[in-house]
Enzyme design. Sequence first.
Site, PDB file in Angstrom:
ATOM      1  N   GLY A   1       0.798  -1.224   0.000  1.00 16.68           N
ATOM      2  CA  GLY A   1       0.000   0.000   0.000  1.00 16.68           C
ATOM      3  C   GLY A   1       0.827   1.267   0.000  1.00 16.68           C
ATOM      4  N   SER A   2       0.617   2.144  -0.989  1.00 15.37           N
ATOM      5  CA  SER A   2       1.501   3.295  -1.101  1.00 15.37           C
ATOM      6  C   SER A   2       1.061   4.231  -2.227  1.00 15.37           C
ATOM      7  CB  SER A   2       2.934   2.808  -1.364  1.00 15.37           C
ATOM      8  OG  SER A   2       2.925   1.740  -2.282  1.00 15.37           O
TER       9      SER A   2
END
Length: 232
Positions: A189-190
């Site tokens: 996640g990013s």
Amino acid sequence: MSIINSIRRHVTPIHPEGYIFIAAFGLAALILGSFFSVLGWIGAIATAWCVYFFRDPVRHTPLDETLVISPADGVVSAIGFFIPPPELGLGVEPLQRISVFMSVFDCHVNRAPVRGRVAKIAYKPGLFLNADLDKASEDNERNGLVIESAAGRFGVVQIAGLVARRIVCFVRQGESVEAGERFGLIRFGSRVDVYLPAAARPLVAIGSKTIAGETVLAELGANAPRRNFKAE
């Protein structure tokens, strides 16, 4: 041999960065399953998700140096003018930026948006806020690249997210990269920000889905018209 080649064509490769995580998830599933079958099934599902997360599919990048290609799979979360991170050395004036947010279900292998030379790599430790927030660009852990191309200098910033704990960069300062070439990966996640030169014109809108190495984010050239979009 033809059977093996056929399997390779139909099975999505796994990036080597994921091997240790997949092995750890699988081992945990076996251990938990030996005590409680329900936990074993949960572990098996988590292992399958880990395999899916670290997939590294083949991408077909447009061979056109007037185009800026998406560096990440995900959704365009911001388009506008923002001051680039100071460590990139791109100045203090706002530059046009396109941000692509990656959920934990997106492929997290990042690819170069343009062809050029990696003039600078700058890592900055920081927080792990939700990568979809505007202040994540300033406060979160990040790794930035400056790519010098014939059209100007581009800033590409990998930003850690709420559950991301590791930014990986595959290239080194001074190396040349091709558009669509793998340059890094962010675990779990990013977001990736792309800072564009003045001549770039966005070809996406907020909410547009992107595919790393394939989706065109912007077009280069002073005469490139601005596009309008409509939502369903």
